[in-house]
Enzyme design. Structure first.
Site, PDB file in Angstrom:
ATOM      1  N   CYS A  41       4.331  -0.548  -6.421  1.00 51.39           N
ATOM      2  CA  CYS A  41       3.288   0.304  -7.010  1.00 51.39           C
ATOM      3  C   CYS A  41       3.763   1.056  -8.250  1.00 51.39           C
ATOM      4  CB  CYS A  41       2.751   1.283  -5.975  1.00 51.39           C
ATOM      5  SG  CYS A  41       2.096   0.456  -4.522  1.00 51.39           S
ATOM      6  N   HIS A  80      -0.478   7.075  -9.772  1.00 48.38           N
ATOM      7  CA  HIS A  80      -0.760   5.915  -8.922  1.00 48.38           C
ATOM      8  C   HIS A  80      -1.857   6.288  -7.938  1.00 48.38           C
ATOM      9  CE1 HIS A  80      -0.529   2.571  -6.343  1.00 48.38           C
ATOM     10  NE2 HIS A  80       0.112   3.185  -5.361  1.00 48.38           N
ATOM     11  N   ASN A 121      -6.183   1.248  -3.208  1.00 50.43           N
ATOM     12  CA  ASN A 121      -4.845   1.158  -3.796  1.00 50.43           C
ATOM     13  C   ASN A 121      -4.613  -0.279  -4.276  1.00 50.43           C
ATOM     14  OD1 ASN A 121      -2.113   0.994  -4.325  1.00 50.43           O
ATOM     15  ND2 ASN A 121      -1.473   2.068  -2.472  1.00 50.43           N
TER      16      ASN A 121
HETATM   17  O1  UT7 Z   1       1.339   2.870  -2.863  1.00 49.76           O
HETATM   18  C1  UT7 Z   1       1.947   3.652  -1.887  1.00 49.76           C
HETATM   19  C2  UT7 Z   1       1.384   3.150  -0.621  1.00 49.76           C
HETATM   20  N1  UT7 Z   1       0.945   3.999   0.379  1.00 49.76           N
HETATM   21  C3  UT7 Z   1       0.596   5.275   0.409  1.00 49.76           C
HETATM   22  O2  UT7 Z   1       0.660   6.006  -0.511  1.00 49.76           O
HETATM   23  C4  UT7 Z   1       0.143   5.779   1.711  1.00 49.76           C
HETATM   24  C5  UT7 Z   1       0.708   7.127   2.053  1.00 49.76           C
HETATM   25  N2  UT7 Z   1       0.243   7.573   3.347  1.00 49.76           N
HETATM   26  C6  UT7 Z   1      -1.028   7.855   3.633  1.00 49.76           C
HETATM   27  O3  UT7 Z   1      -1.865   7.765   2.750  1.00 49.76           O
HETATM   28  C7  UT7 Z   1      -1.380   8.328   5.021  1.00 49.76           C
HETATM   29  O4  UT7 Z   1      -0.195   8.548   5.750  1.00 49.76           O
HETATM   30  C8  UT7 Z   1      -2.297   7.326   5.761  1.00 49.76           C
HETATM   31  C9  UT7 Z   1      -3.659   7.313   5.113  1.00 49.76           C
HETATM   32  C10 UT7 Z   1      -1.702   5.927   5.726  1.00 49.76           C
HETATM   33  C11 UT7 Z   1      -2.463   7.731   7.228  1.00 49.76           C
HETATM   34  O5  UT7 Z   1      -2.948   9.048   7.306  1.00 49.76           O
HETATM   35  P1  UT7 Z   1      -2.289  10.068   8.352  1.00 49.76           P
HETATM   36  O6  UT7 Z   1      -3.051  11.313   8.240  1.00 49.76           O
HETATM   37  O7  UT7 Z   1      -0.824  10.109   8.032  1.00 49.76           O
HETATM   38  O8  UT7 Z   1      -2.586   9.377   9.729  1.00 49.76           O
HETATM   39  P2  UT7 Z   1      -1.594   8.902  10.875  1.00 49.76           P
HETATM   40  O9  UT7 Z   1      -0.813   7.713  10.423  1.00 49.76           O
HETATM   41  O10 UT7 Z   1      -0.817  10.090  11.391  1.00 49.76           O
HETATM   42  O11 UT7 Z   1      -2.587   8.444  11.979  1.00 49.76           O
HETATM   43  C12 UT7 Z   1      -3.461   9.390  12.632  1.00 49.76           C
HETATM   44  C13 UT7 Z   1      -4.301   8.644  13.640  1.00 49.76           C
HETATM   45  C14 UT7 Z   1      -3.516   7.763  14.594  1.00 49.76           C
HETATM   46  O12 UT7 Z   1      -4.112   7.856  15.866  1.00 49.76           O
HETATM   47  P3  UT7 Z   1      -3.455   8.781  17.017  1.00 49.76           P
HETATM   48  O13 UT7 Z   1      -2.054   8.273  17.205  1.00 49.76           O
HETATM   49  O14 UT7 Z   1      -3.485  10.185  16.452  1.00 49.76           O
HETATM   50  O15 UT7 Z   1      -4.356   8.564  18.183  1.00 49.76           O
HETATM   51  C15 UT7 Z   1      -3.746   6.375  14.056  1.00 49.76           C
HETATM   52  O16 UT7 Z   1      -3.665   5.391  15.045  1.00 49.76           O
HETATM   53  O17 UT7 Z   1      -5.236   7.797  12.977  1.00 49.76           O
HETATM   54  C16 UT7 Z   1      -5.169   6.475  13.557  1.00 49.76           C
HETATM   55  N3  UT7 Z   1      -5.509   5.507  12.517  1.00 49.76           N
HETATM   56  C17 UT7 Z   1      -6.766   5.094  12.287  1.00 49.76           C
HETATM   57  N4  UT7 Z   1      -7.937   5.417  12.859  1.00 49.76           N
HETATM   58  C18 UT7 Z   1      -9.047   4.841  12.369  1.00 49.76           C
HETATM   59  C19 UT7 Z   1      -4.672   4.877  11.654  1.00 49.76           C
HETATM   60  N5  UT7 Z   1      -5.386   4.070  10.848  1.00 49.76           N
HETATM   61  C20 UT7 Z   1      -6.685   4.195  11.212  1.00 49.76           C
HETATM   62  C21 UT7 Z   1      -7.879   3.612  10.756  1.00 49.76           C
HETATM   63  N6  UT7 Z   1      -9.038   3.967  11.355  1.00 49.76           N
HETATM   64  N7  UT7 Z   1      -7.913   2.740   9.722  1.00 49.76           N
END
Ligand code: UT7
Length: 324
Positions: free
Chosen positions: A118, A251, A281
């Protein structure tokens, strides 16, 4: 010594738009639960553009490049170097840049790919500027192009909802007027496992995991901190203040990262270009796509100072300051 100035830009997104609701329905058919509300609240993404099966990165790159060349008022034969940033090349080899060179008919151009995920466009732009400053190139086509849909695990809801396909390009030309006024690149390979597609093809078989895997929270923290530091460093290098920046073009991974970063740097949200809501993204394509949108809608004007920032797998990150 000449400056390297952006004299044209172009963007191309595949026509198939997939909203969060559309995606939630598609994923539900595979037994995977997500929702527009979750995606919107956690990322700011409303929709993404995805290619039809078989459409390759070079196809998107050629379209964006043709628009950038027209915008610059140059013919393909005027280009003496093509640098294409991608993590989703058409082939193992030749480089996607060579395929684009052939398609454009840019017969006077050398061509190579840059792999910095990225951060790829920021790396490629810095490389192009360096060629121009060294007197080794006059007109450089710098492209970020990706078909990330091909490396997503569509059974992994924590990643597959985040990405889209697209391409952006700029024409960078030798100029007596200031263009790129600062550049700052970084890498930390010890963090490679927080974001990787750690597979390959060897002896005709896929070895390792060909899909993107990410520790989202680790990437989130790393992105905010590294980009904030990089912004300070590039401003110091160029002898400008953060307050002098007219446009921040980070980004486009997640609206929450962008907002955190803006607040950390004290840059008002009215100066931040956001396309992640519509494009999701698009990895190396995200910065040139956002730059193109804000040039074409009239926000970015000649003379404005723009801070372009990339961050992603590797881990890699960096900033380029550009006088438009
Ligand atoms: O180019 C660089 C690439 N990437 C990035 O910049 C991404 C950087 N990170 C992020 O943007 C965030 O960490 C995410 C958007 C990927 C995730 O957000 P988060 O607030 O960190 O969520 P999390 O990973 O802590 O997940 C929270 C909950 C989990 O459920 P439990 O364990 O709390 O029951 C996940 O299983 O959300 C769940 N979850 C979803 N639920 C519905 C994860 N993905 C999804 C989904 N739909 N698509």
């Amino acid at each position: 010594m000449p400056y390297a100035k952006i004299i044209g830009s172009g963007g191309y997104l595949p026509p198939r738009v997939v909203s969060n609701d559309d995606l939630a329905v598609e994923l539900a058919e595979r037994g995977i639960e997500t929702s527009d509300q979750w995606i919107r609240e956690r990322t700011g993404i409303l929709q993404r553009h995805l290619v039809e099966q078989g459409v390759k990165t070079s196809h998107l790159a050629v379209k964006a490049s043709q628009i950038a060349l027209d915008d610059a008022g140059l013919a393909a034969s005027d280009i003496d170097l093509i640098i294409l940033a991608t993590s989703t090349p058409d082939f193992i080899f030749p480089s996607t840049a060579c395929i684009v060179q052939a398609e454009l008919g840019a017969k006077n151009a050398a061509a190579f790919d840059v792999q910095a995920v990225c951060s790829g466009f920021v790396y490629a732009l810095t490389t192009g500027e360096t060629f121009i400053k060294a007197g080794r190139a006059k007109n450089v086509l710098v492209i970020g192009a990706e078909v990330f849909s091909g490396i997503l695990d569509w059974n992994d809801r924590s990643t597959c909802v985040l990405f889209g396909d697209g391409a952006g390009a700029v024409v960078l030309s030798a100029s007596d007027e200031p263009g790129v006024v600062g550049a700052q690149l970084n890498a930390d390979g010890t963090q490679m496992n927080i974001l990787a597609a750690a597979g390959n093809v060897s002896h005709g078989v896929v070895v390792g995991d060909p899909f993107l895997r990410m520790d989202g929270q680790a990437v989130f923290k790393f992105a905010v901190n590294s980009l904030a530091q990089s912004a300070h460093e590039v401003c110091e290098q160029a002898g400008v203040q953060l307050a002098d920046i007219d446009w921040m073009i980070p980004h486009q991974a997640n609206l929450r990262i962008i907002n955190f970063l803006g607040r950390k740097l004290g840059i008002d949200s009215s100066k931040v270009v956001v396309t992640v809501d519509r494009h999701a993204n698009t990895s190396a394509a995200s910065v040139p796509l956002a730059l193109d949108v804000a040039r074409k809608d009239g926000r970015i004007q000649p003379g404005h100072l723009a801070l372009l920032q990339g961050v992603g797998g590797g881990f890699t990150w960096g900033s380029v300051l550009v006088r438009m």
